[in-house]
Motif scaffolding. Structure first.
Motif, PDB file in Angstrom:
ATOM      1  N   ILE A 403       0.835  -1.327  -0.152  1.00  0.00           N
ATOM      2  CA  ILE A 403      -0.112  -0.002  -0.082  1.00  0.00           C
ATOM      3  C   ILE A 403       0.845   1.270   0.120  1.00  0.00           C
ATOM      4  O   ILE A 403       0.594   2.390  -0.663  1.00  0.00           O
ATOM      5  CB  ILE A 403      -1.024   0.006   1.221  1.00  0.00           C
ATOM      6  CG1 ILE A 403      -1.856  -1.206   1.017  1.00  0.00           C
ATOM      7  CG2 ILE A 403      -1.747   1.263   1.272  1.00  0.00           C
ATOM      8  CD1 ILE A 403      -2.850  -1.175   2.301  1.00  0.00           C
ATOM      9  N   ALA A 404       1.882   1.363   0.737  1.00  0.00           N
ATOM     10  CA  ALA A 404       2.861   2.415   0.735  1.00  0.00           C
ATOM     11  C   ALA A 404       3.735   2.535  -0.572  1.00  0.00           C
ATOM     12  O   ALA A 404       3.866   3.724  -0.865  1.00  0.00           O
ATOM     13  CB  ALA A 404       3.911   2.217   1.885  1.00  0.00           C
ATOM     14  N   SER A 405       3.538   1.612  -1.406  1.00  0.00           N
ATOM     15  CA  SER A 405       4.414   1.929  -2.690  1.00  0.00           C
ATOM     16  C   SER A 405       3.203   2.085  -3.647  1.00  0.00           C
ATOM     17  O   SER A 405       3.791   2.359  -4.999  1.00  0.00           O
ATOM     18  CB  SER A 405       4.911   0.493  -3.153  1.00  0.00           C
ATOM     19  OG  SER A 405       5.984   0.052  -2.442  1.00  0.00           O
ATOM     20  N   GLY A 406       1.842   2.279  -3.331  1.00  0.00           N
ATOM     21  CA  GLY A 406       0.953   2.619  -4.171  1.00  0.00           C
ATOM     22  C   GLY A 406       0.500   1.474  -5.097  1.00  0.00           C
ATOM     23  O   GLY A 406      -0.075   1.353  -6.149  1.00  0.00           O
ATOM     24  N   GLY A 407       0.738   0.171  -4.495  1.00  0.00           N
ATOM     25  CA  GLY A 407       0.254  -0.946  -5.335  1.00  0.00           C
ATOM     26  C   GLY A 407      -0.906  -1.932  -4.541  1.00  0.00           C
ATOM     27  O   GLY A 407      -1.508  -1.426  -3.534  1.00  0.00           O
ATOM     28  N   SER A 408      -0.798  -3.054  -5.053  1.00  0.00           N
ATOM     29  CA  SER A 408      -1.850  -4.074  -4.418  1.00  0.00           C
ATOM     30  C   SER A 408      -0.995  -5.486  -4.130  1.00  0.00           C
ATOM     31  O   SER A 408      -0.043  -5.688  -4.858  1.00  0.00           O
ATOM     32  CB  SER A 408      -3.049  -4.375  -5.499  1.00  0.00           C
ATOM     33  OG  SER A 408      -2.524  -4.703  -6.548  1.00  0.00           O
ATOM     34  N   LEU A 409      -1.463  -5.993  -3.086  1.00  0.00           N
ATOM     35  CA  LEU A 409      -0.989  -7.244  -2.890  1.00  0.00           C
ATOM     36  C   LEU A 409      -1.971  -8.457  -2.860  1.00  0.00           C
ATOM     37  O   LEU A 409      -3.243  -8.459  -2.571  1.00  0.00           O
ATOM     38  CB  LEU A 409      -0.509  -7.262  -1.311  1.00  0.00           C
ATOM     39  CG  LEU A 409       0.223  -8.576  -0.712  1.00  0.00           C
ATOM     40  CD1 LEU A 409       1.504  -8.882  -1.509  1.00  0.00           C
ATOM     41  CD2 LEU A 409       0.528  -8.456   0.653  1.00  0.00           C
ATOM     42  N   GLU A 410      -1.505  -9.385  -3.355  1.00  0.00           N
ATOM     43  CA  GLU A 410      -2.152 -10.961  -3.556  1.00  0.00           C
ATOM     44  C   GLU A 410      -1.579 -12.105  -2.972  1.00  0.00           C
ATOM     45  O   GLU A 410      -0.460 -12.218  -3.086  1.00  0.00           O
ATOM     46  CB  GLU A 410      -2.434 -11.458  -4.937  1.00  0.00           C
ATOM     47  CG  GLU A 410      -3.434 -12.439  -5.104  1.00  0.00           C
ATOM     48  CD  GLU A 410      -3.720 -12.826  -6.542  1.00  0.00           C
ATOM     49  OE1 GLU A 410      -4.049 -13.691  -7.016  1.00  0.00           O
ATOM     50  OE2 GLU A 410      -3.149 -12.202  -7.622  1.00  0.00           O
ATOM     51  N   LEU A 411      -2.133 -12.790  -1.869  1.00  0.00           N
ATOM     52  CA  LEU A 411      -1.841 -13.844  -1.025  1.00  0.00           C
ATOM     53  C   LEU A 411      -2.762 -15.021  -1.357  1.00  0.00           C
ATOM     54  O   LEU A 411      -4.036 -14.906  -0.826  1.00  0.00           O
ATOM     55  CB  LEU A 411      -1.572 -13.423   0.148  1.00  0.00           C
ATOM     56  CG  LEU A 411      -0.589 -12.181   0.759  1.00  0.00           C
ATOM     57  CD1 LEU A 411      -1.075 -11.899   2.239  1.00  0.00           C
ATOM     58  CD2 LEU A 411       0.830 -12.544   0.603  1.00  0.00           C
ATOM     59  N   ARG A 412      -2.508 -15.943  -1.906  1.00  0.00           N
ATOM     60  CA  ARG A 412      -3.238 -17.089  -1.946  1.00  0.00           C
ATOM     61  C   ARG A 412      -2.573 -18.487  -2.050  1.00  0.00           C
ATOM     62  O   ARG A 412      -1.325 -18.467  -2.629  1.00  0.00           O
ATOM     63  CB  ARG A 412      -4.278 -17.034  -2.903  1.00  0.00           C
ATOM     64  CG  ARG A 412      -3.857 -16.647  -4.396  1.00  0.00           C
ATOM     65  CD  ARG A 412      -4.816 -16.443  -5.428  1.00  0.00           C
ATOM     66  NE  ARG A 412      -4.272 -16.304  -6.748  1.00  0.00           N
ATOM     67  CZ  ARG A 412      -3.856 -17.448  -7.695  1.00  0.00           C
ATOM     68  NH1 ARG A 412      -3.877 -18.606  -6.985  1.00  0.00           N
ATOM     69  NH2 ARG A 412      -3.488 -17.109  -8.690  1.00  0.00           N
ATOM     70  N   PRO A 413      -3.119 -19.693  -1.882  1.00  0.00           N
ATOM     71  CA  PRO A 413      -2.613 -20.822  -2.245  1.00  0.00           C
ATOM     72  C   PRO A 413      -2.630 -20.996  -3.878  1.00  0.00           C
ATOM     73  O   PRO A 413      -3.501 -20.405  -4.529  1.00  0.00           O
ATOM     74  CB  PRO A 413      -3.445 -21.755  -1.478  1.00  0.00           C
ATOM     75  CG  PRO A 413      -4.174 -21.080  -0.398  1.00  0.00           C
ATOM     76  CD  PRO A 413      -4.307 -19.788  -0.945  1.00  0.00           C
ATOM     77  N   ARG A 414      -1.728 -21.703  -4.408  1.00  0.00           N
ATOM     78  CA  ARG A 414      -1.640 -21.929  -5.755  1.00  0.00           C
ATOM     79  C   ARG A 414      -2.598 -23.292  -6.098  1.00  0.00           C
ATOM     80  O   ARG A 414      -2.664 -24.020  -5.427  1.00  0.00           O
ATOM     81  CB  ARG A 414      -0.451 -22.056  -6.448  1.00  0.00           C
ATOM     82  CG  ARG A 414       0.429 -21.097  -6.260  1.00  0.00           C
ATOM     83  CD  ARG A 414       1.735 -21.243  -7.156  1.00  0.00           C
ATOM     84  NE  ARG A 414       2.482 -22.291  -7.025  1.00  0.00           N
ATOM     85  CZ  ARG A 414       3.301 -22.730  -7.660  1.00  0.00           C
ATOM     86  NH1 ARG A 414       3.641 -22.133  -8.930  1.00  0.00           N
ATOM     87  NH2 ARG A 414       3.951 -23.929  -7.421  1.00  0.00           N
ATOM     88  N   ASP A 415      -3.381 -23.281  -7.324  1.00  0.00           N
ATOM     89  CA  ASP A 415      -4.066 -24.509  -7.776  1.00  0.00           C
ATOM     90  C   ASP A 415      -3.056 -25.569  -7.833  1.00  0.00           C
ATOM     91  O   ASP A 415      -3.518 -26.849  -7.455  1.00  0.00           O
ATOM     92  CB  ASP A 415      -4.580 -24.248  -9.070  1.00  0.00           C
ATOM     93  CG  ASP A 415      -5.866 -23.135  -8.974  1.00  0.00           C
ATOM     94  OD1 ASP A 415      -6.240 -22.701  -7.979  1.00  0.00           O
ATOM     95  OD2 ASP A 415      -5.937 -22.439 -10.091  1.00  0.00           O
ATOM     96  N   ARG A 416      -2.068 -25.568  -8.210  1.00  0.00           N
ATOM     97  CA  ARG A 416      -0.812 -26.671  -8.317  1.00  0.00           C
ATOM     98  C   ARG A 416      -0.346 -26.935  -7.161  1.00  0.00           C
ATOM     99  O   ARG A 416       0.706 -27.766  -7.313  1.00  0.00           O
ATOM    100  CB  ARG A 416       0.061 -26.592  -9.380  1.00  0.00           C
ATOM    101  CG  ARG A 416      -0.448 -26.207 -10.850  1.00  0.00           C
ATOM    102  CD  ARG A 416       0.467 -26.039 -11.986  1.00  0.00           C
ATOM    103  NE  ARG A 416       1.235 -24.692 -11.646  1.00  0.00           N
ATOM    104  CZ  ARG A 416       1.084 -23.749 -12.233  1.00  0.00           C
ATOM    105  NH1 ARG A 416       0.044 -23.348 -12.811  1.00  0.00           N
ATOM    106  NH2 ARG A 416       2.171 -22.651 -11.935  1.00  0.00           N
TER     107      ARG A 416
END
Length: 437
Positions: A403-416
């Motif tokens: 957020i401080a960099s002006g971006g977005s973060l995605e955290l999730r398990p992979r399908d594989r």
């Protein structure tokens, strides 16, 4: 700050918030002294005028003149408590005394001036203040008009007072009109100016209080943000390096008897991790001790960390037992140092979590992708998922950095299988570096 320099602006603001000026004991004492002093001056004026045989000061009228003077001066003791009532009493007493020709001519004018001035300076309801003063001024004008008409139609005094092109009576009435216009106009104007000055002071005091409260809130917020940044830095440094040291120390202990060479390499990684942790902690402490701070610390990390150093991070992770690949996709583009530091820290935390929770057979990959509008960072690992794992300070820190960099973060398990951490930072929205003056 809004400065009410025009008295008319104050007068037109009938719905303005009251100034909340309580009448103190000192104000009442000063007003009482003022009323008593003016009455004493009026007594002296009446005595001297009677001895001198001045106009409107015949000896038979001295008692009435004293009574009228008392009604015009003594009520001023309550002028701030009851400004309109006092002004009406003073003006009415003057009209009656002047009509019956036993008024005192000098101190009475001062009393009327002060009464009119007080309405303008102390009545918060500006419409009421304007109406009351206008009514008194109209009454005074009507009284002067009637007095002028009666004097002009007094046939018994025509020869004595109306001789010549500018008769004594005409000169006297012109003088009365001028004096009353100056006194009432001056009292009206100066009363408004005094109220405007009081409102300016009240606004200034209120703004000063608001600024003090805002300064205290800002200081508290700054302290809280500094504590969060320090906690995030300490977590990143300690979690990454100490975790690597723990893994390598455990591996060295396991194989030290069977394969001293492998144990030696593991201990070398422990040594290097310890030195890196100490170096980063020293940098952090130096930043905190610096009186001017450090622009890099605003980013939350030492300035030596960048996207280029991700390759070194991959080598360190590989040496510590988690094989990590480093891939760059696209043509490299200039990225602000703040964003590079935050992305490096996010990658470091994601790899630390992979080593901690992915198991001994986990592998990882750092992928940096440059596009026309953004820079993306992906950290993937093939390890197993910890079902009982809870989001902790590490994930919170990664989200804050994104957020401080002006971006977005995605955290999730992979399908594989495994886990994915993806950060996308638009370069046009990325925070720019501070310019050095």
């Amino acid at each position: 700050m809004t400065v009410l320099s025009d008295p008319a602006a104050v007068e037109d603001d009938a719905d303005a918030t009251p100034l909340d000026r309580p009448v103190t004991r000192r104000d009442l004492r000063n007003d009482a002294l003022l009323g008593a002093g003016l009455f004493g001056a009026a007594v002296i004026s009446i005595g001297l005028a009677t001895v001198a045989g001045a106009f409107f000061s015949e000896p038979g009228n001295a008692g009435w003149s004293l009574l009228a003077s008392a009604l015009m001066t003594l009520p001023l003791a309550l002028r701030r408590r009851l400004p309109v009532t006092v002004a009406v009493v003073v003006s009415a007493s003057y009209f009656v005394a002047a009509s019956l020709q036993f008024t005192e001519l000098y101190v009475s004018q001062v009393a009327i001036f002060i009464a009119m001035f007080t309405i303008g300076a102390w009545v918060d309801d500006r419409r009421r203040a304007a109406v009351s003063r206008i009514v008194i001024i109209i009454g005074m004008a009507l009284w002067l008009l009637v007095s002028t008409f009666l004097g002009a139609t007094d046939t018994e005094s025509l020869d004595e007072y109306f001789a010549g092109s500018l008769s004594p009576y005409v000169a006297y009435m012109l003088l009365m009109w001028l004096i009353n216009a100056a006194y009432f106009g001056g009292a009206y104007y100066m009363g408004n100016r005094a109220y405007a000055a009081a409102r300016d002071r009240a606004i200034l005091q209120r703004r000063t209080r608001e600024l003090e409260e805002e300064r205290e809130i800002t200081a508290a917020q700054a302290v809280a943000l500094d504590r969060v940044r320090i906690a995030r830095e300490l977590h990143d440094v300690v979690a990454h390096h100490v975790s690597a040291m723990g893994v390598q120390a455990g591996a060295a202990r396991t194989v030290i008897d069977a394969d001293p060479a492998v144990a030696k390499r593991a201990l070398s990684v422990v040594e290097e991790s310890a030195r890196s942790a100490i170096a980063e902690l020293h940098h952090l402490l130096d930043t905190l001790r610096s009186p001017d701070g450090d622009p890099d610390f605003a980013a939350g990390a030492p300035s030596t960390l960048s996207l280029e150093s991700l390759a070194d991070l991959a080598e360190v992770m590989t040496a510590s037992g988690t094989p990590t690949a480093h891939v760059v996709v696209g043509e490299r583009r200039p990225v602000p140092d703040v964003v590079q530091v935050n992305l490096h820290r996010i990658a470091q935390e994601a790899l630390t979590n992979a080593r901690r929770h992915g198991g001994p057979d986990a592998t990882a990959e750092i992928r940096v992708r440059y596009t026309d509008a953004a820079v993306e960072l992906e950290i993937v690992n093939s390890g197993r998922l910890a079902l009982d794992a809870r989001p902790g300070l590490g994930q919170l820190g990664m989200r804050e950095r994104a957020i401080a960099s002006g971006g977005s973060l995605e955290l999730r398990p992979r399908d594989r299988g495994g886990y994915l951490v993806r950060v996308a930072v638009p370069l046009d929205a990325a925070p720019q570096e501070r310019e050095t003056p």
